[in-house]
Design an enzyme around this catalytic site. Structure first.
Site, PDB file in Angstrom:
ATOM      1  N   TYR A 279       6.392  -9.989   7.145  1.00  0.00           N
ATOM      2  CA  TYR A 279       6.248  -8.545   7.336  1.00  0.00           C
ATOM      3  C   TYR A 279       6.687  -8.173   8.750  1.00  0.00           C
ATOM      4  O   TYR A 279       6.493  -8.937   9.700  1.00  0.00           O
ATOM      5  CB  TYR A 279       4.793  -8.112   7.163  1.00  0.00           C
ATOM      6  CG  TYR A 279       4.303  -8.046   5.744  1.00  0.00           C
ATOM      7  CD1 TYR A 279       4.400  -6.868   5.011  1.00  0.00           C
ATOM      8  CD2 TYR A 279       3.715  -9.159   5.129  1.00  0.00           C
ATOM      9  CE1 TYR A 279       3.928  -6.791   3.711  1.00  0.00           C
ATOM     10  CE2 TYR A 279       3.251  -9.089   3.826  1.00  0.00           C
ATOM     11  CZ  TYR A 279       3.360  -7.913   3.128  1.00  0.00           C
ATOM     12  OH  TYR A 279       2.898  -7.839   1.834  1.00  0.00           O
TER      13      TYR A 279
ATOM     14  N   ASP B 213       0.819  -1.216   0.000  1.00  0.00           N
ATOM     15  CA  ASP B 213       0.000   0.000   0.000  1.00  0.00           C
ATOM     16  C   ASP B 213       0.849   1.261   0.000  1.00  0.00           C
ATOM     17  O   ASP B 213       2.062   1.214   0.228  1.00  0.00           O
ATOM     18  CB  ASP B 213      -0.898   0.029   1.245  1.00  0.00           C
ATOM     19  CG  ASP B 213      -1.917  -1.094   1.258  1.00  0.00           C
ATOM     20  OD1 ASP B 213      -2.235  -1.615   0.174  1.00  0.00           O
ATOM     21  OD2 ASP B 213      -2.377  -1.449   2.362  1.00  0.00           O
TER      22      ASP B 213
END
Length: 327
Positions: free
Chosen positions: A158, A99
């Site tokens: 992540y 994003d």
């Protein structure tokens, strides 16, 4: 390495030399390479894997769009300049559509060319010379036709960083979320364990207008909360993630860390499979604390093809002779 049996006309390499390509049989993935790149299946295609790092602060994520700029858009412009190919011919594909504002240390992408390279060091140097300083190609390697940056993945890791102190470290302001509330890391660690395993994560996904309908069942392999002084690093590994899933999980853990809600609320929200239920307790964590650290792949798809150049890790510059006069 398998390619369609076609001899292409001589094409210039990056270093100016001519390179004509002759391929072997098309078994074992040649058709996949042709189909995924939108090329004529009778034309040889050489596939190249990129390992990319970027600071996502000033970009609108990975996915291609020209304005505002994205990582894919900037990278494609550099590839077009270096290879002299059109965007449709390169068919650049990224492993993760990060994003806006999200960072990456280990993003992976692949592209194709109708010609081979004798060495990848020159194209590597040329790409990083064209790219802005906040986007770097860390490695370039040849890839077998079966390799696909997105579909060959086995898991992704992540990190989400939280700076937990009264005063924010200004050097981490773009890479860590600041929480002035004292967080209970033990409670967050206990809650994170509830995410591990195969679950329906419908309650932790945001609607995306540009995404296909995806399977909401994802497998989280590990979820750790590590304390490093005032910095909390949340590390999650999963076989796949839904849109904003990681940031939504982190947001709930933040509320649990503040002791506003108990750790056992996680399985309750998961069971509802309703995003509105999560919204009662937490909104998405901001993007700047999130970083795509690494991607694990099917080992068979990572093997190097035969008759290919070596992987480029970048070139070291050396001074062979001092040009300054001695006094």
């Amino acid at each position: 390495m398998s390619y369609a049996v076609v001899r292409l006309p001589a094409l210039p390499n990056l270093n100016g030399s001519l390179s004509s390509t002759t391929s072997g049989s098309n078994k074992g993935g040649g058709e996949d390479a042709a189909n995924c790149v939108g090329m004529n299946p009778t034309v040889a295609a050489f596939k190249w894997r990129l390992l990319i790092a970027y600071d996502g602060t000033h970009y609108s994520g990975w996915q291609y769009q020209q304005s505002p700029p994205t990582i894919q858009c900037i990278l494609e412009k550099a590839l077009i300049h270096v290879t002299k190919l059109e965007r449709k011919d390169l068919s650049l594909v990224g492993a993760s559509r990060t994003d806006a504002g999200v960072h990456a240390l280990g993003q992976v992408a692949h592209f194709v060319t109708p010609f081979n390279y004798d060495s990848l060091d020159s194209i590597h140097a040329a790409l990083n010379g064209l790219l802005p300083a906040d986007i770097r190609v860390r490695e370039i390697s040849p890839a077998v036709p079966e390799f696909h940056a997105r579909f060959s993945t086995e898991s992704k890791i992540y990190h989400y960083k939280i700076y937990n102190d009264t005063v924010m470290d200004p050097f981490l302001r773009h890479y860590a979320y600041h929480s002035a509330y004292k967080l209970n890391a033990t409670a967050m660690r206990e809650a994170a364990k509830h995410f591990i395993g195969k679950h329906n994560f419908s309650a932790f996904v945001n609607a995306s207008h540009n995404d296909r309908v995806r399977d909401p069942v994802k497998n989280i392999l590990s979820f750790d909360v590590n304390e490093m002084g005032p910095l909390l690093q949340l590390e999650v590994e999963g076989t796949g993630f839904l849109y904003r899933q990681v940031r939504n999980m982190v947001a709930l853990l933040l509320q649990i860390g503040k002791e506003a809600i108990p750790p056992d609320i996680v399985p309750m929200i998961l069971a509802t499979q309703d995003r509105k239920e999560l919204a009662k307790y937490a909104l998405s964590a901001p993007p700047h604390g999130l970083c795509l650290v690494s991607i694990k792949y099917n080992e068979q798809h990572l093997r190097l093809p035969s008759d290919c150049p070596l992987t480029s890790f970048g070139r070291h510059h050396t001074v062979r002779k001092c040009k300054l006069p001695f006094y």
